[in-house]
Design a protein around this motif. Structure first.
Motif, short mmCIF file in Angstrom:
data_model
loop_
_atom_site.label_atom_id
_atom_site.label_comp_id
_atom_site.label_asym_id
_atom_site.label_seq_id
_atom_site.Cartn_x
_atom_site.Cartn_y
_atom_site.Cartn_z
N ALA A 109 42.17 6.68 63.75
CA ALA A 109 40.80 6.26 64.02
C ALA A 109 39.83 6.86 63.01
O ALA A 109 38.86 6.23 62.60
CB ALA A 109 40.40 6.67 65.43
N GLN A 110 40.10 8.10 62.58
CA GLN A 110 39.24 8.77 61.61
C GLN A 110 40.05 9.86 60.93
O GLN A 110 41.20 10.11 61.29
CB GLN A 110 38.01 9.35 62.30
N SER A 111 39.44 10.49 59.93
CA SER A 111 40.18 11.47 59.14
C SER A 111 40.64 12.67 59.95
O SER A 111 41.63 13.32 59.61
CB SER A 111 39.32 11.95 57.96
N GLN A 112 39.93 12.99 61.05
CA GLN A 112 40.29 14.14 61.87
C GLN A 112 41.26 13.78 63.00
O GLN A 112 41.64 14.66 63.78
CB GLN A 112 39.01 14.74 62.48
N SER A 113 41.64 12.51 63.10
CA SER A 113 42.54 12.09 64.17
C SER A 113 43.96 12.55 63.89
O SER A 113 44.38 12.66 62.73
CB SER A 113 42.51 10.56 64.31
N PHE A 158 46.48 0.91 66.15
CA PHE A 158 46.29 0.30 64.84
C PHE A 158 44.83 -0.13 64.77
O PHE A 158 44.35 -0.85 65.65
CB PHE A 158 47.21 -0.92 64.67
N TYR A 159 44.13 0.34 63.76
CA TYR A 159 42.69 0.09 63.66
C TYR A 159 42.43 -0.86 62.49
O TYR A 159 42.46 -0.45 61.32
CB TYR A 159 41.95 1.41 63.46
N SER A 160 42.19 -2.11 62.82
CA SER A 160 41.97 -3.13 61.78
C SER A 160 40.49 -3.15 61.40
O SER A 160 39.76 -4.10 61.70
CB SER A 160 42.41 -4.50 62.30
#
Length: 338
Positions: A133-137, A191-193
């Protein structure tokens, strides 16, 4: 001469004829088998393969056609099928072969390496960008297991073999896909499209296509004159005569794998592509990859000089790859806009 001498001479001649016929049939069998193993795998329908995988694993969902493909399912399944084609095509995986005729072949092993590069890039993008979802996920545990297996050395034939490691990567991807399709799982796959995720992967594609185009363009003697103007540390000299077909077949393998990955991206990122009006750009990339994989009508790879009598297959493919790279640059810019 005694009758026994005639008998021994006839026996020795008969044995020599037997060995000669056996050797001739062996050579013919090796040539025929080598030719069969050297046939390029055909392209496949990425959505149809996803449907077959759902049927195989007994996943029941309802939609217009009876199947629901959560975002990322077609993409992940495409990576799986690319890996399966590498392992289970006629002749199997040839790069690590130590027996005939596999050890005598070089076109398909070069093709395998090109496809493997794109498979590795696709798996890395899925693990590091598309499934986070983001760089820290936190990264997906199954994808964290799958990706390193595909980076195992490509020419190991034992202890462990390359095929055994790649099969472990396929198994880990299958587990991720099962979690992705089962929303009731305690730890469902994600999965984040999104546009930013696709933008990061397109950056990788642009560099790969640029490298392929550069190596293909180095097939002419005029390339070295241009190359002398570049820094020596980054210089790429003219491709040697023995390496021309290897570079060509590696590019064919890369284009084959990227073609299917782009088709999967078109499916799983369809909403964002339509919203950004970038569907035509992806179609251009797919079309150029299809052009690059047009049937070869010559028994050998021709690499004529510039406007000479014979064709230059490397330059023809480089033109298609360059057009796809230009479209990828446009796609990156569109995805990077707000």
């Amino acid at each position: 001469m005694a009758a026994s001498d005639f008998s021994q001479e006839a026996e020795s001649k008969g044995f020599a004829w037997f060995l000669g016929v056996l050797c001739a049939f062996s050579v013919i069998a090796i040539v025929v088998l080598g030719g069969y193993w050297s046939i390029e795998p055909r392209s496949f329908d990425v959505v149809a393969e996803a449907k077959m995988n759902q049927e195989k694993n007994g996943i029941e969902n309802s939609s217009i056609d009876g199947y629901i493909y959560p975002d990322g399912y077609v993409y992940a399944n495409t990576l799986v099928h690319i890996a399966e084609v590498l392992l289970y095509k006629p002749g199997g995986y040839l790069t690590n072969d130590v027996g005939v005729p596999g050890v005598l072949l070089d076109n398909i092993p070069s093709w395998e390496y090109g496809a493997l590069i794109m498979l590795r890039d696709g798996a890395s993008a899925l693990r590091n960008h598309l499934a986070r979802a983001q760089s820290q996920s936190a990264e997906d545990p199954d994808l964290a297991r799958a990706e390193p297996y595909f980076y195992y050395e490509r020419n190991s034939w034992a202890l462990p073999s390359t095929e055994a490691e790649y099969e472990k990567g396929i198994e880990a991807l299958h587990i991720y896909m099962a979690r992705l399709a089962d929303s009731t799982n305690k730890n469902p796959g994600h999965f984040y499209s999104r546009a930013d995720n696709l933008w990061q992967y397109v950056e990788i594609i642009i560099k790969r296509l640029g490298g392929i185009s550069t190596r293909l363009s180095a097939s002419t003697d005029r390339y070295e004159a241009y190359d002398l103007k570049q820094e020596k540390s980054n210089a790429i000299s003219q491709t040697t005569w023995m390496q021309l077909d290897d570079e060509f077949w590696q590019a064919r393998g890369s284009c084959w794998a990227l073609l299917h990955i782009l088709r999967a991206i078109k499916h799983d990122f369809r909403l964002i592509l339509e919203d950004k009006r970038a569907m035509d750009t992806v179609d251009i990339m797919i079309h150029e990859m299809e052009n690059a994989l047009a049937p070869i009508t010559s028994p050998v790879i021709l690499n004529g000089d510039g406007f000479g009598i014979s064709a230059n297959y490397s330059l023809a493919m480089a033109s298609y790859v360059s057009r796809a790279s230009a479209a990828a640059l446009d796609l990156r810019d569109v995805m990077n806009r707000g």
